[in-house]
Design an enzyme around this catalytic site. Structure first.
Site, PDB file in Angstrom:
ATOM      1  N   ARG A 286       1.095  -1.392  -0.120  1.00 16.17           N
ATOM      2  CA  ARG A 286      -0.023  -0.021  -0.059  1.00 16.17           C
ATOM      3  C   ARG A 286       0.935   1.288  -0.056  1.00 16.17           C
ATOM      4  NH1 ARG A 286      -0.504   4.599   2.692  1.00 16.17           N
ATOM      5  NH2 ARG A 286      -0.068   3.373   4.669  1.00 16.17           N
ATOM      6  N   ASP A 287       1.703   1.731   1.027  1.00 21.00           N
ATOM      7  CA  ASP A 287       2.219   2.734   1.314  1.00 21.00           C
ATOM      8  C   ASP A 287       3.189   2.930   0.181  1.00 21.00           C
ATOM      9  OD1 ASP A 287       3.440   5.106   2.273  1.00 21.00           O
ATOM     10  OD2 ASP A 287       3.270   4.513   4.181  1.00 21.00           O
TER      11      ASP A 287
ATOM     12  N   HIS B 153       5.012   4.349  12.900  1.00 20.71           N
ATOM     13  CA  HIS B 153       4.867   4.430  11.158  1.00 20.71           C
ATOM     14  C   HIS B 153       5.843   5.335  11.058  1.00 20.71           C
ATOM     15  CE1 HIS B 153       2.572   4.093   7.266  1.00 20.71           C
ATOM     16  NE2 HIS B 153       3.379   5.006   7.126  1.00 20.71           N
TER      17      HIS B 153
ATOM     18  N   HIS C  28       8.644   6.946   8.264  1.00 19.55           N
ATOM     19  CA  HIS C  28       9.187   7.153   6.805  1.00 19.55           C
ATOM     20  C   HIS C  28      10.847   7.343   7.119  1.00 19.55           C
ATOM     21  CE1 HIS C  28       5.964   6.611   3.939  1.00 19.55           C
ATOM     22  NE2 HIS C  28       5.440   6.959   5.230  1.00 19.55           N
TER      23      HIS C  28
ATOM     24  N   CYS D 153       4.346   9.601   0.379  1.00 19.38           N
ATOM     25  CA  CYS D 153       2.700   9.722   0.216  1.00 19.38           C
ATOM     26  C   CYS D 153       2.567  10.657  -0.817  1.00 19.38           C
ATOM     27  CB  CYS D 153       2.260  10.222   1.636  1.00 19.38           C
ATOM     28  SG  CYS D 153       0.655  11.046   1.227  1.00 19.38           S
TER      29      CYS D 153
ATOM     30  N   ASN E 214       9.136   4.339   3.581  1.00 16.56           N
ATOM     31  CA  ASN E 214       9.213   3.611   4.751  1.00 16.56           C
ATOM     32  C   ASN E 214      10.334   3.027   5.182  1.00 16.56           C
ATOM     33  OD1 ASN E 214       6.276   3.297   3.669  1.00 16.56           O
ATOM     34  ND2 ASN E 214       5.844   3.526   5.808  1.00 16.56           N
TER      35      ASN E 214
HETATM   36  P1  HMG Z   1     -12.915  14.402  -2.756  1.00 14.31           P
HETATM   37  O1  HMG Z   1     -12.758  15.032  -3.942  1.00 14.31           O
HETATM   38  O2  HMG Z   1     -13.199  15.424  -1.838  1.00 14.31           O
HETATM   39  O3  HMG Z   1     -14.256  13.529  -2.708  1.00 14.31           O
HETATM   40  O4  HMG Z   1     -11.825  13.480  -2.155  1.00 14.31           O
HETATM   41  P2  HMG Z   1     -15.639  13.692  -3.094  1.00 14.31           P
HETATM   42  O5  HMG Z   1     -16.509  12.807  -1.990  1.00 14.31           O
HETATM   43  O6  HMG Z   1     -16.151  14.921  -3.575  1.00 14.31           O
HETATM   44  O7  HMG Z   1     -15.685  12.739  -4.611  1.00 14.31           O
HETATM   45  C1  HMG Z   1     -15.133  13.136  -5.580  1.00 14.31           C
HETATM   46  C2  HMG Z   1     -14.860  11.821  -6.628  1.00 14.31           C
HETATM   47  O8  HMG Z   1     -14.411  10.724  -5.914  1.00 14.31           O
HETATM   48  C3  HMG Z   1     -16.245  11.221  -6.964  1.00 14.31           C
HETATM   49  O9  HMG Z   1     -16.338  10.498  -8.093  1.00 14.31           O
HETATM   50  C4  HMG Z   1     -16.341  10.153  -5.824  1.00 14.31           C
HETATM   51  O10 HMG Z   1     -17.260   9.043  -6.269  1.00 14.31           O
HETATM   52  C5  HMG Z   1     -15.158   9.739  -5.857  1.00 14.31           C
HETATM   53  P3  HMG Z   1     -16.846  11.416  -9.618  1.00 14.31           P
HETATM   54  O11 HMG Z   1     -18.192  11.645  -9.227  1.00 14.31           O
HETATM   55  O12 HMG Z   1     -16.067  12.649  -9.582  1.00 14.31           O
HETATM   56  O13 HMG Z   1     -16.614  10.316 -10.602  1.00 14.31           O
HETATM   57  N1  HMG Z   1     -14.614   8.944  -4.636  1.00 14.31           N
HETATM   58  C6  HMG Z   1     -14.360   7.755  -4.412  1.00 14.31           C
HETATM   59  N2  HMG Z   1     -13.697   6.676  -5.320  1.00 14.31           N
HETATM   60  C7  HMG Z   1     -13.278   5.693  -4.791  1.00 14.31           C
HETATM   61  N3  HMG Z   1     -13.318   5.247  -3.522  1.00 14.31           N
HETATM   62  C8  HMG Z   1     -13.584   6.294  -2.437  1.00 14.31           C
HETATM   63  C9  HMG Z   1     -14.045   7.353  -3.048  1.00 14.31           C
HETATM   64  N4  HMG Z   1     -14.593   8.395  -2.333  1.00 14.31           N
HETATM   65  C10 HMG Z   1     -15.045   9.400  -3.361  1.00 14.31           C
HETATM   66  N5  HMG Z   1     -13.470   5.875  -1.457  1.00 14.31           N
HETATM   67  C11 HMG Z   1     -11.191  11.578  -0.831  1.00 14.31           C
HETATM   68  C12 HMG Z   1     -11.839  12.881  -0.995  1.00 14.31           C
HETATM   69  C13 HMG Z   1     -10.861  11.225   0.589  1.00 14.31           C
HETATM   70  C14 HMG Z   1     -11.775  10.675  -1.672  1.00 14.31           C
HETATM   71  C15 HMG Z   1      -9.589  11.742  -1.581  1.00 14.31           C
HETATM   72  O14 HMG Z   1      -9.374  12.930  -1.171  1.00 14.31           O
HETATM   73  C16 HMG Z   1      -9.038  10.659  -1.588  1.00 14.31           C
HETATM   74  O15 HMG Z   1      -9.101   9.420  -2.024  1.00 14.31           O
HETATM   75  N6  HMG Z   1      -7.732  10.866  -0.805  1.00 14.31           N
HETATM   76  C17 HMG Z   1      -6.959   9.611  -0.566  1.00 14.31           C
HETATM   77  C18 HMG Z   1      -5.329  10.421  -0.322  1.00 14.31           C
HETATM   78  C19 HMG Z   1      -4.640   8.822  -0.045  1.00 14.31           C
HETATM   79  O16 HMG Z   1      -4.708   7.883  -0.403  1.00 14.31           O
HETATM   80  N7  HMG Z   1      -3.238   9.422   0.450  1.00 14.31           N
HETATM   81  C20 HMG Z   1      -2.162   8.364   0.860  1.00 14.31           C
HETATM   82  C21 HMG Z   1      -2.768   7.373   1.947  1.00 14.31           C
HETATM   83  S1  HMG Z   1      -2.428   8.389   3.498  1.00 14.31           S
HETATM   84  C22 HMG Z   1      -0.655   8.145   3.738  1.00 14.31           C
HETATM   85  O17 HMG Z   1      -0.125   7.532   3.011  1.00 14.31           O
HETATM   86  C23 HMG Z   1      -0.038   8.374   5.196  1.00 14.31           C
HETATM   87  C24 HMG Z   1      -0.176   7.084   6.149  1.00 14.31           C
HETATM   88  O18 HMG Z   1       1.090   6.106   5.438  1.00 14.31           O
HETATM   89  C25 HMG Z   1       0.662   7.390   7.427  1.00 14.31           C
HETATM   90  C26 HMG Z   1       1.961   8.254   7.265  1.00 14.31           C
HETATM   91  O19 HMG Z   1       2.711   7.973   6.656  1.00 14.31           O
HETATM   92  O20 HMG Z   1       1.687   9.294   7.887  1.00 14.31           O
HETATM   93  C27 HMG Z   1      -1.306   6.185   6.216  1.00 14.31           C
HETATM   94 MG    MG Z   2       3.102   6.179   5.235  1.00 13.22          MG
END
Ligand code: HMG
Ligand code: MG
Length: 301
Positions: free
Chosen positions: A16-17, A208, A210, A241, A250
């Site tokens: 994933r990450d 966690h 990095h 990220c 990581n």
């Molecule tokens: P948004 O644009 O505000 O969402 O995104 P929305 O509700 O307005 O929807 C926009 C579009 O996205 C729509 O589609 C929804 O259906 C679709 P359209 O009508 O335009 O065709 N949508 C989705 N599609 C699939 N699955 C979903 C989903 N939700 C909405 N779940 C949202 C808000 C949260 C969805 C977006 O910002 C997003 O997906 N963000 C994810 C970012 C991410 O994955 N970042 C990396 C992970 S976090 C990380 O790495 C940190 C970690 O490792 C810890 C650390 O290191 O600190 C965990």
């Molecule tokens: Mg991370």
């Protein structure tokens, strides 16, 4: 003498990450093969992907196909990231048994990463938690930017503790504290962990880290001293990220295992098998492993 935990659970976040930040999308077939190799190493938790918007993170598209195809080994959990109700619906349809919700200790990062404030994200998680309860799905919680933010710089330990506590109160069984940009150093790590431990037992915490500045192992040692016995890492040191520019991978699972093995701390994980999985994914991506232990082991064989 410092008392270290006798055993540590490693949470492998490579699939994933590790892959969410890659320029090229890795095929479903290769993602499945990577996870299946990791399943044979003794790891008990392997993050399989993310049900996030494919427009935001295209690398995690088709996580449902990956999840359906992997060989789910008995006793191994395969959590998937879920940011909202839509992601939770996909998780339930896919039959996922564990998810992770993710919040941040920094307002700016929260906006960039999930397009809402910290308070809004916590509101969004409420129906996710209710659905998880209804379907018997375990929920892990992440807090990002615990030792610094790419947009705001320093983050106060109290801000981390507040978000961590909110996730814990909501029903997350474990809170993983993420140094998203790898900016932390040992004394800052200790201060942050001590602040969080005032309201959450160490037994419900994970770290966690990095490794952007090469501090992850030193910070992990401090975490062990603080009684934390769950550590997230990625085979071959993959990771980053997409919304934390400049952040590198990581800490490598192989490097963590080498340290823990050397300290006599049990993990139940075979370093040689993880190194083989790490080599497979590094070759798939067309680069060398970022794990020093993996490179050293390869040079010896
Ligand atoms: P948004 O644009 O505000 O969402 O995104 P929305 O509700 O307005 O929807 C926009 C579009 O996205 C729509 O589609 C929804 O259906 C679709 P359209 O009508 O335009 O065709 N949508 C989705 N599609 C699939 N699955 C979903 C989903 N939700 C909405 N779940 C949202 C808000 C949260 C969805 C977006 O910002 C997003 O997906 N963000 C994810 C970012 C991410 O994955 N970042 C990396 C992970 S976090 C990380 O790495 C940190 C970690 O490792 C810890 C650390 O290191 O600190 C965990
Ligand atoms: Mg991370």
């Amino acid at each position: 003498m410092t008392a270290y935990p006798k055993s540590v659970r490693i949470v492998e976040v490579g699939p994933r990450d590790g892959l969410q930040n890659e320029k090229s999308n890795v095929s479903v077939e290769m993602r499945v093969k990577f996870i299946d190799m990791l399943s044979e190493t003794g790891l008990k938790t392997i993050e399989a992907g993310a049900f996030v918007s494919p427009k935001w993170v295209p690398q995690m598209a088709d996580t449902d196909k990956v999840y359906a195809a992997i060989n789910k080994k008995s006793g191994v959990s395969y959590p998937v990231l879920v940011p909202n109700e839509k992601g939770m619906e996909t998780a339930v349809t896919a039959g996922v048994k564990e998810i992770a919700v993710f919040a941040a200790a920094s307002e700016s990062f929260s906006k960039k990463n999930i397009n809402c404030t910290i308070a809004e994200s916590l509101e969004r998680f409420k129906p996710v938690m209710a659905a998880a309860k209804e379907h018997g799905v375990k929920v892990r919680g992440y807090v990002s930017c615990v030792l610094g933010c790419p947009y705001e710089g320093e983050i106060a330990p109290a801000a981390v503790a507040k978000v961590a506590r909110a996730l814990y109160d909501m029903g997350c069984y474990e809170i993983s504290l993420g140094d998203t940009i790898g900016a932390g150093t040992p004394l800052k790590t200790r201060a942050m962990l001590q602040a969080v431990k005032k309201s959450i037992p160490a037994s419900a915490l994970a770290v966690h880290f990095h490794d952007t500045y090469g501090q992850a192992l030193a910070n992990l040692l401090v975490a062990l001293e603080e009684g934390i016995a769950v550590m997230d890492s990625a085979a071959s040191g993959l990771g980053g990220c997409p919304y934390a520019k400049g952040a590198s991978g990581n800490v490598a699972t192989e490097d963590v295992l080498y340290m823990l093995d050397g300290m006599g701390i049990e993990t139940g994980v075979d370093i040689a098998k993880v190194a083989a999985a790490g080599r497979f994914i590094a070759e798939t991506l067309g680069r060398a492993s970022a794990s020093k232990a993996a490179l050293a082991l390869a040079a010896k064989s």
